[in-house]
Design a protein around this motif. Structure first.
Motif, PDB file in Angstrom:
ATOM      1  N   GLU A 126       0.821  -1.203   0.000  1.00 25.13           N
ATOM      2  CA  GLU A 126       0.000   0.000   0.000  1.00 25.13           C
ATOM      3  C   GLU A 126       0.857   1.257   0.000  1.00 25.13           C
ATOM      4  OE1 GLU A 126      -2.181  -0.820   3.584  1.00 25.13           O
ATOM      5  OE2 GLU A 126      -3.843  -1.655   2.432  1.00 25.13           O
ATOM      6  N   ARG A 127       0.333   2.273  -0.652  1.00 24.94           N
ATOM      7  CA  ARG A 127       1.003   3.579  -0.663  1.00 24.94           C
ATOM      8  C   ARG A 127       0.663   4.303   0.630  1.00 24.94           C
ATOM      9  NH1 ARG A 127       2.767   5.627  -5.547  1.00 24.94           N
ATOM     10  NH2 ARG A 127       2.331   4.276  -7.305  1.00 24.94           N
ATOM     11  N   THR A 128       1.665   4.915   1.215  1.00 26.25           N
ATOM     12  CA  THR A 128       1.483   5.712   2.431  1.00 26.25           C
ATOM     13  C   THR A 128       2.249   7.018   2.262  1.00 26.25           C
ATOM     14  OG1 THR A 128       3.437   4.802   3.511  1.00 26.25           O
ATOM     15  CG2 THR A 128       1.348   3.610   3.861  1.00 26.25           C
ATOM     16  N   GLU A 129       2.128   7.884   3.227  1.00 23.24           N
ATOM     17  CA  GLU A 129       2.905   9.121   3.215  1.00 23.24           C
ATOM     18  C   GLU A 129       4.395   8.800   3.220  1.00 23.24           C
ATOM     19  OE1 GLU A 129       3.745  13.101   5.904  1.00 23.24           O
ATOM     20  OE2 GLU A 129       1.858  12.035   6.193  1.00 23.24           O
ATOM     21  N   ALA A 130       4.775   7.698   3.857  1.00 23.38           N
ATOM     22  CA  ALA A 130       6.188   7.295   3.897  1.00 23.38           C
ATOM     23  C   ALA A 130       6.724   7.019   2.490  1.00 23.38           C
ATOM     24  CB  ALA A 130       6.376   6.080   4.797  1.00 23.38           C
ATOM     25  N   ALA A 131       5.877   6.501   1.607  1.00 22.72           N
ATOM     26  CA  ALA A 131       6.302   6.270   0.221  1.00 22.72           C
ATOM     27  C   ALA A 131       6.538   7.601  -0.486  1.00 22.72           C
ATOM     28  CB  ALA A 131       5.258   5.442  -0.524  1.00 22.72           C
ATOM     29  N   ASP A 132       5.692   8.590  -0.220  1.00 21.37           N
ATOM     30  CA  ASP A 132       5.899   9.922  -0.794  1.00 21.37           C
ATOM     31  C   ASP A 132       7.170  10.548  -0.240  1.00 21.37           C
ATOM     32  OD1 ASP A 132       3.571   9.715  -2.279  1.00 21.37           O
ATOM     33  OD2 ASP A 132       2.350  10.779  -0.799  1.00 21.37           O
TER      34      ASP A 132
END
Length: 156
Positions: A45-51
């Motif tokens: 899943e995409r999270t703010e951490a990925a950004d």
């Protein structure tokens, strides 16, 4: 001396962005692998951490005026980032000398392997304000680069 030119850098996913209604947003496409977090490349899943990871790569790009992982194919990058066997790009010594150490440290903290070790964007903004007390640093950096005949892709 002419007024400094300031630019705004925005992190986006080239048309795939969605409103952040939940803590996690997932899209089917992974985007550009050179800037994509390992967990997203694995299909998590995409999270703010990925950004945050992607933002660290943008900082690298702005500080070096080079693309991350230049000379490697997308497949080499994907495989190397997912397995954590590909080291993150290194800043050349001339780039390290141009920017505050705190900004370089921030960039490196953004692309940590562990999601929990990556800073939030609130922490990133605080760190940038501490590291770069005045936006004219980018004007000074650009002037020093021109004096050294450094050819770049970006104009800071």
């Amino acid at each position: 001396m002419p007024a400094p030119r300031l630019v705004a850098c925005q992190v986006c996913d080239f048309g795939l962005a969605k409103l952040k209604r939940e803590a996690v947003v997932r899209t089917q496409r992974i985007g550009s692998p050179m800037w994509t977090a390992p967990e997203v490349l694995e299909g998590d899943e995409r999270t703010e951490a990925a950004d945050t990871f992607s933002y660290g790569m943008v900082l690298f790009e702005l500080m070096t005026r080079q693309l991350p992982y230049t000379g490697l194919s997308s497949m080499q990058v994907i495989t190397g980032v997912i397995t954590n066997l590909l080291p993150r790009p290194e800043l050349p010594a001339d780039a390290v000398a141009l920017y505050p150490e705190d900004l370089v440290t921030l960039m490196r903290s953004c692309w940590q392997w562990s999601l929990e070790q990556r800073p939030s964007f609130e922490a990133i903004l605080d760190a940038i304000e501490r590291a770069v007390p005045s936006p004219d640093i980018f004007v000074r950096v650009d002037a020093r680069r021109r004096r050294s005949d450094h050819v770049g892709v970006y104009s800071l």
